[in-house]
Design an enzyme around this catalytic site. Sequence first.
Site, PDB file in Angstrom:
ATOM      1  N   THR A  27       6.869 -43.138 -13.392  1.00 33.39           N
ATOM      2  CA  THR A  27       7.695 -43.341 -14.582  1.00 33.39           C
ATOM      3  C   THR A  27       8.959 -44.073 -14.126  1.00 33.39           C
ATOM      4  OG1 THR A  27       8.982 -41.296 -14.350  1.00 33.39           O
ATOM      5  CG2 THR A  27       6.899 -41.131 -15.549  1.00 33.39           C
ATOM      6  N   ALA A  56       9.605 -39.639 -10.444  1.00 34.23           N
ATOM      7  CA  ALA A  56      10.714 -39.466 -11.389  1.00 34.23           C
ATOM      8  C   ALA A  56      11.912 -40.209 -10.812  1.00 34.23           C
ATOM      9  CB  ALA A  56      11.030 -37.981 -11.540  1.00 34.23           C
ATOM     10  N   VAL A  82      10.505 -38.320  -5.811  1.00 36.94           N
ATOM     11  CA  VAL A  82      11.754 -38.864  -6.338  1.00 36.94           C
ATOM     12  C   VAL A  82      11.798 -40.373  -6.084  1.00 36.94           C
ATOM     13  CG1 VAL A  82      14.263 -38.770  -6.229  1.00 36.94           C
ATOM     14  CG2 VAL A  82      12.923 -36.668  -5.929  1.00 36.94           C
ATOM     15  N   LYS A  83      11.977 -41.106  -7.188  1.00 42.31           N
ATOM     16  CA  LYS A  83      11.988 -42.558  -7.091  1.00 42.31           C
ATOM     17  C   LYS A  83      13.438 -43.021  -6.925  1.00 42.31           C
ATOM     18  CE  LYS A  83       9.398 -46.004  -9.663  1.00 42.31           C
ATOM     19  NZ  LYS A  83       9.080 -46.343 -11.045  1.00 42.31           N
ATOM     20  N   VAL A  84      13.652 -43.780  -5.859  1.00 45.82           N
ATOM     21  CA  VAL A  84      15.013 -44.182  -5.492  1.00 45.82           C
ATOM     22  C   VAL A  84      15.038 -45.703  -5.342  1.00 45.82           C
ATOM     23  CG1 VAL A  84      16.818 -43.925  -3.732  1.00 45.82           C
ATOM     24  CG2 VAL A  84      15.265 -42.006  -4.203  1.00 45.82           C
TER      25      VAL A  84
END
Length: 229
Positions: A27, A56, A82-84
Amino acid sequence: MKIFLDTADIEEIRIAARWGVLDGVTTNPTLYAKVGGSYDDVLREICQLTSGPVSAEVVAEDVEGMLVEGRHFARLAPNIVVKVPMSEEGLEAMSRFAEEGIKTNCTLIFTANQGLLAAKAGASLLSPFVGRLDDINEEGMTVIRELVAIIELHDLESEVLAASIRHPRHVTEAALAGAHVATLPFKVLQQMVRHPLTDKGIKTFREDWDKARKAAADKEPEKAPVRQN
Ligand code: E4P
């Protein structure tokens, strides 16, 4: 190659899961904005539909802010990643997340060098954006090829995730380039299923079957082939 769905739309995820082809979901804030509601609730629901990684994305641009948002996401479900974004702060945050055992997906990668740095910082997934590079007259798939080669040559643990996929040909090329994952809009997944000759073949087989059944029934009604539907 694993197939992720690039969406926050629960119904699309449900359908792909039923087809048995869903390995995970990505997402981003834009995809989330399309469905609205509470991002936490959407993420929790997605995590129940797939046991694969669910990305996310943080929106903070400073390290501490990224850490706060990422730790919060990681508490929502065990399969959250965790998307960074790629940046100096992003690298530091990914390195800190790695120390804490939180998996990350480095997003907005446009060069193999950015991917190499993210891998060294400990990101589990590296997301080069193929379509957005094609949009500016560059060869998006080159970054996938280069990054896959670098990961294999240097025995790095990260996986290359082909993102910003715009059409089925991108999927084939990413698979041939050795991408570990491709994340697809639902529309592209549907396009992969269909072919006009498949549709025509299904129609013809059905018509021929009906014709044969009718002919048999006309000739010897008691021996006509039987279908359940
Ligand atoms: C996935 O992780 C990315 O956010 C997504 O593939 C971007 O795609 P777009 O370039 O079509 O917005």
